[in-house]
Design a protein around this motif. Structure first.
Motif, PDB file in Angstrom:
ATOM      1  N   LEU A  97     -29.774   1.395  62.292  1.00  0.00           N
ATOM      2  CA  LEU A  97     -29.070   2.584  62.452  1.00  0.00           C
ATOM      3  C   LEU A  97     -27.779   1.282  61.786  1.00  0.00           C
ATOM      4  O   LEU A  97     -26.366   2.351  61.147  1.00  0.00           O
ATOM      5  N   GLY A  98     -27.247  -0.220  62.309  1.00  0.00           N
ATOM      6  CA  GLY A  98     -26.338  -1.051  61.787  1.00  0.00           C
ATOM      7  C   GLY A  98     -25.238  -0.136  62.363  1.00  0.00           C
ATOM      8  O   GLY A  98     -23.503  -0.391  62.058  1.00  0.00           O
ATOM      9  N   ASP A  99     -25.053   0.526  63.325  1.00  0.00           N
ATOM     10  CA  ASP A  99     -24.014   1.070  64.073  1.00  0.00           C
ATOM     11  C   ASP A  99     -24.074   1.402  66.069  1.00  0.00           C
ATOM     12  O   ASP A  99     -25.092   2.475  66.191  1.00  0.00           O
ATOM     13  N   PRO A 100     -23.538   0.577  66.303  1.00  0.00           N
ATOM     14  CA  PRO A 100     -23.347   0.592  67.783  1.00  0.00           C
ATOM     15  C   PRO A 100     -23.898   2.135  68.658  1.00  0.00           C
ATOM     16  O   PRO A 100     -24.562   2.413  68.965  1.00  0.00           O
ATOM     17  N   MET A 101     -22.448   3.171  68.457  1.00  0.00           N
ATOM     18  CA  MET A 101     -22.232   3.605  68.770  1.00  0.00           C
ATOM     19  C   MET A 101     -23.384   4.891  68.937  1.00  0.00           C
ATOM     20  O   MET A 101     -24.150   5.995  69.373  1.00  0.00           O
ATOM     21  N   ALA A 102     -24.096   5.073  66.987  1.00  0.00           N
ATOM     22  CA  ALA A 102     -25.746   5.314  67.425  1.00  0.00           C
ATOM     23  C   ALA A 102     -26.521   4.761  67.803  1.00  0.00           C
ATOM     24  O   ALA A 102     -27.572   5.694  68.046  1.00  0.00           O
TER      25      ALA A 102
END
Lengths: 260, 170
Positions: free
Chosen positions: B31-36
């Motif tokens: 996802l490349g997104d820490p929160m996701a």
């Protein structure tokens, strides 16, 4: 293995890896039902393909102890609440949450399960009221904390050594640590009934791809991190679009900035 | 997992401790997104608690890797920004990955074995697993004929199996 099997055999490893488009995957899945040789090949490779995921296990630098503890606390709080509800024979939304296809929706409902579980064990109305107030306060603080953490992360990227800055009118596009941010100040408000939407152009692509929508505050400030990796991006644009965004730009871009 | 099926919170916590970095790592890479990635990790473990019977037998780490990947693909499908690229089909989950040879495999051995693959085989395998893209997109990005991509994925997976079997036997 006959000629038809040969046609499928090259696709079986790719199917086991999970990299076939849906239409081709359906053909391979149907073939596997009737071909023992190909099914054996698939069974042999599917497990090993799943092990590839092991290579991505987060290191302490990718998942620090603080974040790890916060994540664990959320999961275990929901699980303990659900376990308590089950023990008391009470239906828990956590079970609904886990069935949801949306992880964000799931987390929201899991949090609701925690509140429900707390309520189920308290009979006194006054205590319930106090717990309700405190739960709302905790939820508000958690929300604020998440917002602050996200902002801190974006600011850290902006000021990170080695970040590249590409000026635009009333702001900058910033490439930092493989991420793209748009920092705006004094940016004009989006037209009435519209929001801003970012667009990205990948190397070799002929059309831009839609990215996030955002709005500015009263002073025209915005600090937006795009979800796309900066790798292979050659340009970023912003245009005014209907709320929810568009699949292709419907208005003249407010700016287009090449990343070079 | 037998104790988790009996709603043993301590047993679930042990599994969480052992596998949360694996789940988070796959989610983050895809996802490349820490929160996701955090959200997805939580969703995967809540799902595990809610439906522990989904796992039947075999290598639990491989199974939860596949569960995580499939849920990450769901997230990628839900992102309008991916309209220009087809997301591949999920690999069906049947609850069992019966491969006792690899039951105790750890991440480091897999990393080493992957690193030992020829680049031309390792790259399409990693793109296929973590990239959330089809073999056609892999072919386009690597400027390689489609048939060659399939051949390299198969050769790479077979070599990976061989290397890991040797590693485990030592």
């Amino acid at each position: 293995m006959n000629e038809r099997d040969d046609a499928f055999s090259e696709s079986i490893a790719t199917y086991a890896l999970g990299a076939l488009p849906a239409s081709e995957a359906a053909d391979v899945a149907a073939h596997l039902l009737s071909c023992a040789a190909c099914r054996a090949e698939y069974d042999d490779l599917r497990g090993i393909a799943s092990l590839v995921g092991f290579a991505a296990e987060s290191t302490p630098s990718e998942l620090d102890e603080l974040t790890s503890a916060r994540m664990k606390s959320r999961v275990m709080t929901a699980v303990r609440a659900d376990a308590g509800a089950r023990a008391n024979g009470i239906a828990s939304p956590a079970r609904v949450a886990a069935r949801s296809s949306s992880p964000w929706f799931a987390y929201g409902l899991a949090a609701a399960a925690v509140v429900l579980a707390v309520f189920s064990s308290i009979d006194d109305a006054a205590l319930r009221s106090r717990v309700s107030d405190q739960s709302q306060t905790i939820a508000a603080l958690q929300s604020q904390n998440a917002n602050v953490s996200a902002l801190e992360r974006r600011l850290a990227l902006v000021v990170a050594p080695g970040s590249k800055r590409f000026p635009v009118a009333n702001g900058e596009v910033i490439e930092s640590d493989g991420r793209i941010l748009i920092a705006l100040s004094g940016f004009p408000a989006a037209p009435s009934g519209k929001v801003y939407q970012a667009w990205t152009l990948s190397r070799g692509a002929k059309t831009v791809a839609p990215s996030v929508t955002f709005t500015t505050d009263a002073a025209g400030h915005a600090l937006v991190e795009l979800p796309e990796s900066a790798v292979n991006l050659v340009a970023v644009a912003v245009s005014a679009e209907p709320p929810g965004g568009s699949k292709a730009p419907t208005s003249k871009p407010t700016f287009v900035r090449t990343l070079s | 997992m037998a104790r988790v099926r009996e709603r043993d919170v301590a047993a679930f916590e042990s599994i969480y401790d052992a596998y949360h970095r694996l789940v988070h790592g796959i989610a983050l890479k895809m996802l490349g997104d820490p929160m996701a990635a955090e959200d997805l990790t939580q969703a995967v473990f809540l799902k595990l608690w809610s439906a522990p019977d989904a796992f039947e037998s075999g290598n639990f780490g491989a199974w939860i890797s596949r569960v995580t990947r499939n849920r990450a693909l769901d997230v990628l499908r839900s992102r309008a920004l991916r309209v220009e690229t087809e997301i591949p089909a999920d690999v069906p989950m049947d609850g069992s990955l019966d491969d006792s040879v690899f039951a105790t495999l750890d991440a480091e051995r897999v990393r080493v074995a992957l690193a030992n693959l020829p680049e031309e085989q390792r790259h399409p395998i990693e793109l296929g697993f973590f990239g959330g893209i089809t073999h056609e997109e892999i072919a386009r990005r690597t400027a390689t004929p489609l048939g060659t991509v399939k051949t390299r994925i198969r050769a790479g997976l077979r070599k990976l199996r061989s290397q890991l079997a040797t590693s485990v036997a030592r």
